[in-house]
Design a protein around this motif. Structure first.
Motif, PDB file in Angstrom:
ATOM      1  N   SER A 257       0.841  -1.198   0.000  1.00  0.00           N
ATOM      2  CA  SER A 257       0.000   0.000   0.000  1.00  0.00           C
ATOM      3  C   SER A 257       0.873   1.244   0.000  1.00  0.00           C
ATOM      4  O   SER A 257       1.984   1.228   0.527  1.00  0.00           O
ATOM      5  N   ASP A 261      -4.597   7.736   2.242  1.00  0.00           N
ATOM      6  CA  ASP A 261      -5.786   7.127   2.829  1.00  0.00           C
ATOM      7  C   ASP A 261      -6.541   6.271   1.838  1.00  0.00           C
ATOM      8  O   ASP A 261      -6.965   5.155   2.145  1.00  0.00           O
ATOM      9  N   LEU A 264      -5.074   3.153   1.292  1.00  0.00           N
ATOM     10  CA  LEU A 264      -5.233   2.281   2.469  1.00  0.00           C
ATOM     11  C   LEU A 264      -6.611   1.648   2.493  1.00  0.00           C
ATOM     12  O   LEU A 264      -6.774   0.516   2.906  1.00  0.00           O
ATOM     13  N   ILE A 265      -7.584   2.410   2.038  1.00  0.00           N
ATOM     14  CA  ILE A 265      -8.923   1.815   1.952  1.00  0.00           C
ATOM     15  C   ILE A 265      -8.862   0.624   1.003  1.00  0.00           C
ATOM     16  O   ILE A 265      -9.377  -0.451   1.265  1.00  0.00           O
ATOM     17  N   ARG A 268      -7.237  -2.210   2.673  1.00  0.00           N
ATOM     18  CA  ARG A 268      -8.159  -2.908   3.583  1.00  0.00           C
ATOM     19  C   ARG A 268      -9.019  -3.898   2.806  1.00  0.00           C
ATOM     20  O   ARG A 268      -9.298  -4.982   3.284  1.00  0.00           O
ATOM     21  N   ARG A 269      -9.401  -3.477   1.601  1.00  0.00           N
ATOM     22  CA  ARG A 269     -10.176  -4.405   0.773  1.00  0.00           C
ATOM     23  C   ARG A 269      -9.335  -5.644   0.453  1.00  0.00           C
ATOM     24  O   ARG A 269      -9.843  -6.749   0.415  1.00  0.00           O
ATOM     25  N   VAL A 271      -6.962  -6.918   2.295  1.00  0.00           N
ATOM     26  CA  VAL A 271      -6.924  -7.742   3.509  1.00  0.00           C
ATOM     27  C   VAL A 271      -8.225  -8.535   3.626  1.00  0.00           C
ATOM     28  O   VAL A 271      -8.232  -9.740   3.892  1.00  0.00           O
ATOM     29  N   ALA A 272      -9.336  -7.838   3.391  1.00  0.00           N
ATOM     30  CA  ALA A 272     -10.639  -8.489   3.523  1.00  0.00           C
ATOM     31  C   ALA A 272     -10.784  -9.623   2.517  1.00  0.00           C
ATOM     32  O   ALA A 272     -11.325 -10.684   2.833  1.00  0.00           O
ATOM     33  N   GLU A 311      -2.535   1.140  10.291  1.00  0.00           N
ATOM     34  CA  GLU A 311      -3.575   0.273   9.743  1.00  0.00           C
ATOM     35  C   GLU A 311      -3.259  -1.195  10.046  1.00  0.00           C
ATOM     36  O   GLU A 311      -4.146  -1.977  10.407  1.00  0.00           O
ATOM     37  N   ARG A 314      -4.111  -1.817  13.555  1.00  0.00           N
ATOM     38  CA  ARG A 314      -5.561  -1.873  13.748  1.00  0.00           C
ATOM     39  C   ARG A 314      -6.138  -3.207  13.280  1.00  0.00           C
ATOM     40  O   ARG A 314      -7.029  -3.776  13.895  1.00  0.00           O
ATOM     41  N   LEU A 315      -5.584  -3.684  12.160  1.00  0.00           N
ATOM     42  CA  LEU A 315      -6.091  -4.942  11.609  1.00  0.00           C
ATOM     43  C   LEU A 315      -5.464  -6.164  12.282  1.00  0.00           C
ATOM     44  O   LEU A 315      -5.845  -7.296  12.022  1.00  0.00           O
ATOM     45  N   PHE A 376     -13.014  -7.835  10.077  1.00  0.00           N
ATOM     46  CA  PHE A 376     -13.032  -6.670   9.196  1.00  0.00           C
ATOM     47  C   PHE A 376     -14.435  -6.123   9.118  1.00  0.00           C
ATOM     48  O   PHE A 376     -15.363  -6.828   8.737  1.00  0.00           O
TER      49      PHE A 376
END
Ligand code: ADP
Length: 377
Positions: A257, A261, A264-265, A268-269, A271-272, A311, A314-315, A376
């Motif tokens: 990443s 921001d 990063l969104i 996150r996808r 990661v999900a 991030e 957090r995850l 998540f």
């Protein structure tokens, strides 16, 4: 003159399935047949337990199409990725010689491991242009510098970049049968669809062909004994990536990443996506983290700083390291002289080595399998 799709289907008509004796073409297992530039591509849907029993069907289908006038080049593969429309052929997994690849309790893999390859890891990003391929290339070289035997598979079939990154231009040799020999890039075994097509050729792939091409590059390549096979994934988190993640026996995934921001969104996808497929996350790499001015030496945080680390915390996934935004990295990458190979003691190589050490520690320690499930929202 190139063969037509109809000629291919006609040639495939006599090919029969072993158990039922029914026609392959009528079985619903055959993917769309694509004829492109004289090459014929198709895949045959199987249950993972049928791999051995269905191989003669694949070989017969391939031979039938090769026998057409002009002897076209044929890419025929088995894929366990689509549902099999009819009952499985009557070969049990045990008789087919298929061994379970993971210990009891581990997530059920959808695909068999690759013989000789200990760990397959994916490098992924939520979107394009964040430096995923540059990271994959340098991570592979850094793992190599730890004394490991390493391969890299360029699964970014829409925009293969490994030929450019490693400065490789030859075509892979075809070894006995249909197995391709990977090219050597600074001691790393490299395979890319980019070796098979002319540069600048726009690659248009239809759904099933993506899987077929990737499966072939995974399984019909003489990888030999590898400690790690790094897979440079296509960017994004759509169906193609999900399919790819499920079809490959992955030990874990590295998410790349940039600090923005938005990126990063996207991360996150990413990661999900891996969470949905129960593939452990090996960690997040923050690319283009800081900019060191080549003239005055001042460090600037052009895209913000520290977001990826926060991030990752957090995850609950490891933070693997920060790679600076640096002219040397861009120039060496685009010039086919990756920085980790040409300046192995330099600052950038050290950053990539640090990332490689963390990844390898997780793989070697077997912790990849027991990485926590990420919740998540
Ligand atoms: P992706 O695979 O995510 O699309 P690439 O690895 O192809 O991204 O990188 C996109 C561009 O950014 C390339 O020109 C590459 O050289 C450059 N690049 C990637 N990482 C860095 C970095 N850390 N510093 C400078 N340039 C970089």
């Amino acid at each position: 003159m190139s063969v037509t799709r109809e000629q291919v289907l006609q040639a495939l008509t006599p090919v029969r399935l072993p158990a039922s004796g029914g026609s392959l073409v009528a079985s619903g297992r055959l993917s769309d047949v694509v004829v492109n530039d004289g090459r014929v591509m198709f895949s045959i849907a199987i249950d993972p337990t049928e791999a051995q029993a269905m191989e003669p069907v694949r070989a017969a289908a391939e031979a039938a199409v090769k026998a057409l006038p002009g002897g076209p080049q044929v890419f025929a593969s088995l894929t366990a990725d689509r549902p099999v429309p009819k009952g499985p052929v009557t070969e049990t997994p045990a008789r087919a010689g298929i061994q379970p690849g993971r210990p009891a309790g581990a997530p059920q893999p959808k695909a068999q491991g690759i013989p000789g390859v200990k760990h397959v890891i994916a490098v992924a990003s939520g979107k394009g242009g964040v430096g995923k391929s540059t990271t994959s290339c340098n991570l592979a070289l850094a793992l190599r510098s730890l004394g490991l035997s390493v391969g890299i598979l360029d699964a970014d079939i829409y925009g293969p970049s490994m030929p450019k990154l490693f400065g490789l231009h030859g075509k892979p040799r075809v070894l006995s049968g249909r197995i391709l020999e990977p090219l050597d890039g600074y001691g790393v075994k490299v395979m890319s669809i980019g070796f098979m097509v002319e540069e600048e050729t726009p690659m248009i792939w239809r759904g099933p062909m993506v899987m077929s091409a990737i499966t072939q590059m995974l399984r019909e390549v003489a990888w030999g004994e590898l400690d790690v096979l790094v897979v440079d994934m296509p960017p994004g988190t759509g169906d193609a990536q999900l399919t790819m993640a499920q079809a490959t026996p992955l030990a874990g995934a590295v998410i790349v990443s940039t600090p923005q921001d938005l990126a990063l969104i996207d991360a996150r996808r990413g990661v999900a996506m891996f969470r949905r497929t129960e593939i452990p996350i090996l960690g997040i790499v923050e690319n283009m983290a800081t900019f060191v001015c080549p003239n005055c030496g001042t460090t600037s945080h052009i895209f913000g700083h520290g977001g990826a680390r926060k991030e990752a915390d957090r995850l609950g996934v490891p933070f693997l390291g920060e790679v600076p935004l640096d002219m040397t990295i861009r120039e060496t990458s685009d010039g086919g002289r990756p920085v980790t190979a040409i300046d192995p003691d330099g600052v950038h190589a050290q950053v990539y080595r640090g990332i490689a050490e963390k990844v390898w520690a997780t793989l070697a320690g077997g912790r990849a399998r027991v990485a926590p499930r990420i919740v998540f929202e």
